[in-house]
Design an enzyme around this catalytic site. Structure first.
Site, PDB file in Angstrom:
ATOM      1  N   ASN A 104     153.425  43.484  70.719  1.00  4.38           N
ATOM      2  CA  ASN A 104     152.849  43.997  69.756  1.00  4.38           C
ATOM      3  C   ASN A 104     153.289  42.916  68.347  1.00  4.38           C
ATOM      4  O   ASN A 104     154.377  42.826  67.971  1.00  4.38           O
ATOM      5  CB  ASN A 104     153.462  45.437  69.263  1.00  4.38           C
ATOM      6  CG  ASN A 104     152.967  46.005  68.065  1.00  4.38           C
ATOM      7  OD1 ASN A 104     151.961  45.380  67.427  1.00  4.38           O
ATOM      8  ND2 ASN A 104     153.244  46.982  67.669  1.00  4.38           N
TER       9      ASN A 104
ATOM     10  N   ARG B 219     149.013  44.605  72.351  1.00 10.57           N
ATOM     11  CA  ARG B 219     148.484  45.575  71.374  1.00 10.57           C
ATOM     12  C   ARG B 219     147.651  44.646  70.430  1.00 10.57           C
ATOM     13  O   ARG B 219     147.955  43.794  69.887  1.00 10.57           O
ATOM     14  CB  ARG B 219     149.352  46.364  70.435  1.00 10.57           C
ATOM     15  CG  ARG B 219     148.594  47.238  69.448  1.00 10.57           C
ATOM     16  CD  ARG B 219     149.595  47.872  68.574  1.00 10.57           C
ATOM     17  NE  ARG B 219     149.095  48.867  67.818  1.00 10.57           N
ATOM     18  CZ  ARG B 219     149.892  49.806  67.086  1.00 10.57           C
ATOM     19  NH1 ARG B 219     151.098  49.587  67.033  1.00 10.57           N
ATOM     20  NH2 ARG B 219     149.041  50.797  66.366  1.00 10.57           N
TER      21      ARG B 219
ATOM     22  N   HIS C 281     144.766  53.634  65.349  1.00  8.08           N
ATOM     23  CA  HIS C 281     146.090  54.125  66.181  1.00  8.08           C
ATOM     24  C   HIS C 281     145.673  55.039  67.527  1.00  8.08           C
ATOM     25  O   HIS C 281     146.180  55.886  67.773  1.00  8.08           O
ATOM     26  CB  HIS C 281     146.382  55.410  65.150  1.00  8.08           C
ATOM     27  CG  HIS C 281     147.314  54.879  63.995  1.00  8.08           C
ATOM     28  ND1 HIS C 281     147.213  55.443  62.727  1.00  8.08           N
ATOM     29  CD2 HIS C 281     148.105  54.122  63.835  1.00  8.08           C
ATOM     30  CE1 HIS C 281     147.911  54.784  61.807  1.00  8.08           C
ATOM     31  NE2 HIS C 281     148.397  53.775  62.472  1.00  8.08           N
TER      32      HIS C 281
ATOM     33  N   ARG D 126     149.471  51.347  51.852  1.00  8.16           N
ATOM     34  CA  ARG D 126     147.914  51.248  52.049  1.00  8.16           C
ATOM     35  C   ARG D 126     147.364  52.450  51.063  1.00  8.16           C
ATOM     36  O   ARG D 126     147.928  53.467  51.257  1.00  8.16           O
ATOM     37  CB  ARG D 126     147.482  51.220  53.374  1.00  8.16           C
ATOM     38  CG  ARG D 126     147.454  49.883  53.951  1.00  8.16           C
ATOM     39  CD  ARG D 126     147.177  50.062  55.613  1.00  8.16           C
ATOM     40  NE  ARG D 126     148.413  49.743  56.271  1.00  8.16           N
ATOM     41  CZ  ARG D 126     148.198  50.209  57.601  1.00  8.16           C
ATOM     42  NH1 ARG D 126     147.114  50.804  58.127  1.00  8.16           N
ATOM     43  NH2 ARG D 126     149.505  50.161  58.414  1.00  8.16           N
TER      44      ARG D 126
ATOM     45  N   GLU E 244     153.156  54.354  72.123  1.00  6.23           N
ATOM     46  CA  GLU E 244     152.108  53.427  72.165  1.00  6.23           C
ATOM     47  C   GLU E 244     152.441  52.268  73.310  1.00  6.23           C
ATOM     48  O   GLU E 244     151.467  51.690  74.052  1.00  6.23           O
ATOM     49  CB  GLU E 244     151.775  52.744  70.893  1.00  6.23           C
ATOM     50  CG  GLU E 244     151.052  53.654  69.993  1.00  6.23           C
ATOM     51  CD  GLU E 244     151.423  53.134  68.521  1.00  6.23           C
ATOM     52  OE1 GLU E 244     152.602  53.450  68.197  1.00  6.23           O
ATOM     53  OE2 GLU E 244     150.513  53.325  67.715  1.00  6.23           O
TER      54      GLU E 244
END
Ligand code: AMP
Length: 404
Positions: free
Chosen positions: A8, A92, A180, A240, A378
């Site tokens: 990732n 990812r 996500h 964000r 994940e």
């Protein structure tokens, strides 16, 4: 022992995990590591399956100047010191664009297509692709699999997928992708074990981490997301902005004279909890702060989770379960309690004791809507996809072009 490496990669860090493949395709996490401080103060850290330290080393800045160099350093550590030669690498990748509804085996053609989506995710996609290209050049025979944050959402119906813009722009790729997805997919897979009674029903999942979004899942499939074209939309996040009237962007450019890259930096790095509080982007620090602006930022976050829950419940036409996951969702009982109060009108009643104890089911026995805490994974999802493509390359290696 066969192993799968999961990567990732971000702009200043490369996170990696090693899974061993045992028996009938069971996966066991062996190593969890990362190189961070790329281009500033590079450091390799890694732990074993029970958190035991395996490495903690600093490197001179020239030795790890960029993501490909970090990938080479991590790869050399695994191969030369631990004798780990993975049978495949899963990555990812934030954006699969309109094309990819499933993970895909990587070749030069796939890399070329994924490079087209750099403009859709300029802060993430190039860094995700960098280690893929390094490995493709140095180990061309090593199978690599790209797993997308957008893929799980690609079956949204046209109403959820469109903005009210002319069709040509939609066809070009300006769509509500949602992100996500690997986290939501993992939760959807876990639900039948954790909550068999509601797994086939209408579920809202709140992935509340430094990046935060919520997803509506019906019968195990994603039907709506709070995120859209980019991972900026929806909830306010660590830095964000979340949902924002596009008129504000026009104002920043026209009236404040901000350049496009300044606006981009501002929306991704200076807003959210950090911008609101002026204290921190980190929920733990906000929770322990005495500053009233920190309290306001938390209240805002909770309020927006409640608002978006209403939107997603409308998309689902009802609600059968609610799930918390990711850093804040898994760890902050107080934020969960406050969100629970906001969801009371939907039929949520939390059990304070179960919530404080981080139980798997945190709602009261008589709560009409049961509420769960499910830690996301994940990386395991990526390792599973990688293994399944390795074993059966045909089942997943398909492009999925939506016509809507
Ligand atoms: P993630 O991106 O999923 O790793 O989540 C990171 C976010 O989770 C940060 O805002 C952390 O402050 C927050 N977090 C982690 N542990 C806790 C905790 N015990 N209480 C509150 N927030 C937490």
């Amino acid at each position: 022992m066969d192993t799968i490496l999961v990567v990732n990669a971000g702009s200043s860090s490369v996170k990696f995990q090693v899974f061993s493949v045992e028996g009938e395709g069971n996966l066991y996490r062996r190593i969890k590591g990362q190189i961070d401080g790329i281009g500033s103060r590079p450091r390799l850290r890694a732990n074993g399956p029970n958190g035991e330290p395996m490495a903690d080393r600093a490197y001179p800045i020239e030795a790890v100047a960029d993501v490909p160099a970090a990938m080479s350093v991590a790869g050399a550590w695994l191969r030369e010191e631990l004798n780990i030669n993975p049978v495949a690498v899963g990555h990812r990748v934030v954006h699969g664009g309109p094309d990819y509804a499933n993970p895909v085996l990587i070749d030069h053609g796939v890399v070329g297509r994924l490079e087209r989506y750099i403009s859709l995710a300029p802060l993430h996609q190039p860094h995700n692709l960098a280690p893929i290209k390094t490995i493709l050049n140095n180990f061309p025979a090593l199978p690599q699999v790209a797993c997308f944050d957008t893929a799980f959402h690609r079956d949204h119906n046209a109403l959820a997928d469109h903005y009210a813009i002319p069709y040509q722009l939609h066809a070009e790729g300006i769509r509500r992708y949602g992100f996500h997805g690997l986290s939501y997919e993992y939760i959807a897979k876990r639900l039948p074990q954790v909550a068999p009674d509601v797994a086939g029903g209408r579920v809202i999942v709140a992935h509340l981490g430094s990046g935060a979004s919520m997803g509506a899942i019906k019968n195990g499939k994603s039907v709506e997301s709070t995120m859209g074209f980019t991972a900026l939309d929806g909830l306010a996040m660590g830095t964000r902005v979340g949902q924002l009237d596009p008129g504000v962007v026009l104002y920043l450019i026209a009236e404040k004279g901000m350049s496009i890259s300044k606006v981009q930096d501002f929306l991704y790095r200076d807003c959210g909890l950090k911008g609101l509080s002026g204290v921190s982007n980190d929920m733990r620090e906000l929770e322990s702060s005495e500053d009233p602006r920190a309290a306001f930022a938390i209240e805002y976050f909770v309020y927006r989770v409640g608002l978006h829950a209403g939107m997603l419940a409308a998309a689902l036409q009802g609600l059968d379960a609610f799930v918390f996951t990711a850093g804040i969702g898994e760890n902050s009982a107080s934020i969960r309690a406050r969100i629970g109060e906001r969801l009371a009108w939907l039929g949520v009643v939390l059990d304070p004791g179960e919530n404080a104890g981080h139980a798997s089911r945190i709602s009261r026995f008589d709560s009409r809507v049961p509420v769960y805490v499910i830690p996301t994974d994940e990386e395991l999802m990526i390792a599973q996809h990688t293994l399944s493509l390795l074993v059966n390359p045909k089942t997943h290696d398909q492009k999925h072009e939506r016509v809507s």
